[in-house]
Design a protein around this motif. Structure first.
Motif, PDB file in Angstrom:
ATOM      1  N   TYR A  30      10.192  16.268  83.396  1.00 22.55           N
ATOM      2  CA  TYR A  30      10.002  17.542  82.534  1.00 22.55           C
ATOM      3  C   TYR A  30       8.541  17.721  82.061  1.00 22.55           C
ATOM      4  O   TYR A  30       6.808  18.529  81.907  1.00 22.55           O
ATOM      5  CB  TYR A  30      10.417  18.599  81.164  1.00 22.55           C
ATOM      6  CG  TYR A  30      11.430  18.718  82.215  1.00 22.55           C
ATOM      7  CD1 TYR A  30      11.736  19.357  83.472  1.00 22.55           C
ATOM      8  CD2 TYR A  30      13.098  17.763  81.831  1.00 22.55           C
ATOM      9  CE1 TYR A  30      12.917  20.319  84.053  1.00 22.55           C
ATOM     10  CE2 TYR A  30      14.551  18.541  82.447  1.00 22.55           C
ATOM     11  CZ  TYR A  30      14.289  19.981  83.451  1.00 22.55           C
ATOM     12  OH  TYR A  30      15.824  20.100  83.865  1.00 22.55           O
ATOM     13  N   GLY A  31       7.746  16.895  81.257  1.00 24.37           N
ATOM     14  CA  GLY A  31       6.553  16.269  80.668  1.00 24.37           C
ATOM     15  C   GLY A  31       4.796  15.738  81.446  1.00 24.37           C
ATOM     16  O   GLY A  31       3.930  16.869  81.861  1.00 24.37           O
ATOM     17  N   GLY A  32       5.977  15.946  82.817  1.00 23.18           N
ATOM     18  CA  GLY A  32       5.231  15.134  84.535  1.00 23.18           C
ATOM     19  C   GLY A  32       4.943  16.316  84.816  1.00 23.18           C
ATOM     20  O   GLY A  32       3.991  16.950  85.257  1.00 23.18           O
ATOM     21  N   TYR A  33       6.045  17.726  84.483  1.00 25.19           N
ATOM     22  CA  TYR A  33       5.865  18.912  85.890  1.00 25.19           C
ATOM     23  C   TYR A  33       4.738  19.578  84.400  1.00 25.19           C
ATOM     24  O   TYR A  33       4.232  20.698  84.754  1.00 25.19           O
ATOM     25  CB  TYR A  33       7.258  19.443  85.014  1.00 25.19           C
ATOM     26  CG  TYR A  33       7.343  21.170  86.321  1.00 25.19           C
ATOM     27  CD1 TYR A  33       6.777  20.938  87.258  1.00 25.19           C
ATOM     28  CD2 TYR A  33       7.408  22.154  85.219  1.00 25.19           C
ATOM     29  CE1 TYR A  33       6.955  22.188  87.812  1.00 25.19           C
ATOM     30  CE2 TYR A  33       7.427  22.999  86.278  1.00 25.19           C
ATOM     31  CZ  TYR A  33       7.537  23.711  87.073  1.00 25.19           C
ATOM     32  OH  TYR A  33       7.305  24.586  87.785  1.00 25.19           O
ATOM     33  N   ALA A  34       4.742  19.405  83.117  1.00 22.92           N
ATOM     34  CA  ALA A  34       4.196  20.735  82.605  1.00 22.92           C
ATOM     35  C   ALA A  34       2.307  19.839  82.539  1.00 22.92           C
ATOM     36  O   ALA A  34       1.854  20.754  82.458  1.00 22.92           O
ATOM     37  CB  ALA A  34       4.160  20.261  80.959  1.00 22.92           C
ATOM     38  N   GLY A  35       2.400  18.418  81.910  1.00 23.14           N
ATOM     39  CA  GLY A  35       0.680  17.440  83.155  1.00 23.14           C
ATOM     40  C   GLY A  35       0.250  18.730  84.501  1.00 23.14           C
ATOM     41  O   GLY A  35      -0.547  18.945  83.749  1.00 23.14           O
ATOM     42  N   ILE A  42      -6.285  24.157  84.963  1.00 21.48           N
ATOM     43  CA  ILE A  42      -7.136  23.754  84.586  1.00 21.48           C
ATOM     44  C   ILE A  42      -8.223  23.611  85.607  1.00 21.48           C
ATOM     45  O   ILE A  42      -9.260  24.112  85.604  1.00 21.48           O
ATOM     46  CB  ILE A  42      -7.889  22.348  83.846  1.00 21.48           C
ATOM     47  CG1 ILE A  42      -7.477  22.901  81.947  1.00 21.48           C
ATOM     48  CG2 ILE A  42      -9.208  22.000  83.666  1.00 21.48           C
ATOM     49  CD1 ILE A  42      -6.976  21.226  81.120  1.00 21.48           C
ATOM     50  N   VAL A  43      -7.896  22.509  86.421  1.00 17.77           N
ATOM     51  CA  VAL A  43      -8.904  22.712  87.851  1.00 17.77           C
ATOM     52  C   VAL A  43      -8.749  23.620  88.691  1.00 17.77           C
ATOM     53  O   VAL A  43      -9.255  23.385  90.611  1.00 17.77           O
ATOM     54  CB  VAL A  43      -8.671  21.314  88.579  1.00 17.77           C
ATOM     55  CG1 VAL A  43      -9.302  20.457  87.266  1.00 17.77           C
ATOM     56  CG2 VAL A  43      -7.435  21.125  88.579  1.00 17.77           C
ATOM     57  N   ARG A  54      -4.397  13.196  87.222  1.00 19.37           N
ATOM     58  CA  ARG A  54      -3.309  12.083  87.359  1.00 19.37           C
ATOM     59  C   ARG A  54      -3.925  12.277  85.619  1.00 19.37           C
ATOM     60  O   ARG A  54      -2.738  11.664  84.966  1.00 19.37           O
ATOM     61  CB  ARG A  54      -4.034  11.201  87.847  1.00 19.37           C
ATOM     62  CG  ARG A  54      -3.743  10.732  89.389  1.00 19.37           C
ATOM     63  CD  ARG A  54      -4.342   9.407  89.697  1.00 19.37           C
ATOM     64  NE  ARG A  54      -4.143   9.986  91.672  1.00 19.37           N
ATOM     65  CZ  ARG A  54      -4.473   9.016  92.675  1.00 19.37           C
ATOM     66  NH1 ARG A  54      -5.018   7.563  91.707  1.00 19.37           N
ATOM     67  NH2 ARG A  54      -4.083   9.401  93.499  1.00 19.37           N
ATOM     68  N   GLY A  55      -4.786  12.058  84.595  1.00 17.63           N
ATOM     69  CA  GLY A  55      -4.680  11.680  83.442  1.00 17.63           C
ATOM     70  C   GLY A  55      -3.926  13.038  82.805  1.00 17.63           C
ATOM     71  O   GLY A  55      -3.161  12.325  81.750  1.00 17.63           O
ATOM     72  N   LEU A  56      -4.301  14.402  83.428  1.00 12.41           N
ATOM     73  CA  LEU A  56      -3.577  15.461  82.956  1.00 12.41           C
ATOM     74  C   LEU A  56      -1.740  15.089  82.763  1.00 12.41           C
ATOM     75  O   LEU A  56      -0.952  15.490  81.619  1.00 12.41           O
ATOM     76  CB  LEU A  56      -3.667  17.033  83.075  1.00 12.41           C
ATOM     77  CG  LEU A  56      -4.952  17.025  82.654  1.00 12.41           C
ATOM     78  CD1 LEU A  56      -6.140  18.104  83.462  1.00 12.41           C
ATOM     79  CD2 LEU A  56      -5.345  17.223  81.442  1.00 12.41           C
ATOM     80  N   ILE A  57      -1.739  14.392  84.494  1.00 16.87           N
ATOM     81  CA  ILE A  57      -0.176  14.663  84.300  1.00 16.87           C
ATOM     82  C   ILE A  57       0.403  13.559  83.322  1.00 16.87           C
ATOM     83  O   ILE A  57       1.120  13.420  82.414  1.00 16.87           O
ATOM     84  CB  ILE A  57       0.423  14.206  85.585  1.00 16.87           C
ATOM     85  CG1 ILE A  57      -0.535  15.820  86.744  1.00 16.87           C
ATOM     86  CG2 ILE A  57       1.363  14.282  86.301  1.00 16.87           C
ATOM     87  CD1 ILE A  57      -0.341  15.093  88.185  1.00 16.87           C
ATOM     88  N   GLY A  60       0.972  14.424  80.033  1.00 14.20           N
ATOM     89  CA  GLY A  60       1.934  15.661  79.519  1.00 14.20           C
ATOM     90  C   GLY A  60       3.225  14.907  79.862  1.00 14.20           C
ATOM     91  O   GLY A  60       4.147  14.921  78.879  1.00 14.20           O
ATOM     92  N   MET A  61       3.548  13.573  80.787  1.00 14.64           N
ATOM     93  CA  MET A  61       4.948  13.091  80.124  1.00 14.64           C
ATOM     94  C   MET A  61       4.628  12.436  78.906  1.00 14.64           C
ATOM     95  O   MET A  61       5.851  11.829  78.479  1.00 14.64           O
ATOM     96  CB  MET A  61       4.427  11.757  81.141  1.00 14.64           C
ATOM     97  CG  MET A  61       4.650  12.301  82.752  1.00 14.64           C
ATOM     98  SD  MET A  61       3.877  11.339  84.085  1.00 14.64           S
ATOM     99  CE  MET A  61       5.809  10.885  84.025  1.00 14.64           C
ATOM    100  N   GLY A  62       3.837  11.140  78.924  1.00 16.89           N
ATOM    101  CA  GLY A  62       3.878  11.122  77.196  1.00 16.89           C
ATOM    102  C   GLY A  62       4.149  12.423  76.370  1.00 16.89           C
ATOM    103  O   GLY A  62       4.740  11.452  75.391  1.00 16.89           O
ATOM    104  N   LEU A  63       3.395  13.264  75.864  1.00 18.67           N
ATOM    105  CA  LEU A  63       3.465  14.150  75.122  1.00 18.67           C
ATOM    106  C   LEU A  63       5.410  14.765  75.336  1.00 18.67           C
ATOM    107  O   LEU A  63       5.682  14.896  74.420  1.00 18.67           O
ATOM    108  CB  LEU A  63       2.736  15.466  75.572  1.00 18.67           C
ATOM    109  CG  LEU A  63       2.587  16.427  74.219  1.00 18.67           C
ATOM    110  CD1 LEU A  63       2.407  15.624  73.124  1.00 18.67           C
ATOM    111  CD2 LEU A  63       1.696  17.366  75.015  1.00 18.67           C
TER     112      LEU A  63
END
Length: 102
Positions: A30-35, A42-43, A54-57, A60-63
């Motif tokens: 779910y964090g990856g989906y949010a990212g 953004i883009v 990839r950095g944003l994903i 999101g995963m880390g968050l």
């Protein structure tokens, strides 16, 4: 009045172990989906696999992992503190019984 922190620490440890067993993969998913949604905002969509996306994903995963792990740790610590308080209260002898034992 200083309270014993051991039940809270044990509860937090149990909560984190439960997180690792039950909620790590869903938090990553779910964090990856949010990212991905953030990157799309953004883009723009469709999202191209650039370094920023990839950095944003990964962000999101880390968050997602940190947020859910914090939830499990705090809930475990609260449950441990509650169990510790209940056991402390249950372990006390009534005042009349203490005075008669002297």
């Amino acid at each position: 009045m200083a309270q014993n922190k051991l039940p809270s620490l044990i509860g937090a440890g149990i909560g984190l172990a439960l997180f690792l067993a039950v909620a790590l993969l869903p938090a990553l998913l779910y964090g990856g989906y949010a990212g991905l949604l953030l990157a799309g905002g953004i883009v723009g969509t469709p999202v191209q696999p650039t370094l920023l996306v990839r950095g944003l994903i990964v962000f999101g995963m880390g968050l997602g992992v940190v947020g859910v792990a914090s939830l499990f740790a705090v809930a475990g610590a609260a449950a441990g503190a509650a169990v510790g308080a209940i056991l402390t209260i249950a372990g006390r002898r009534p005042v009349a019984q203490e005075q008669s034992g002297r």
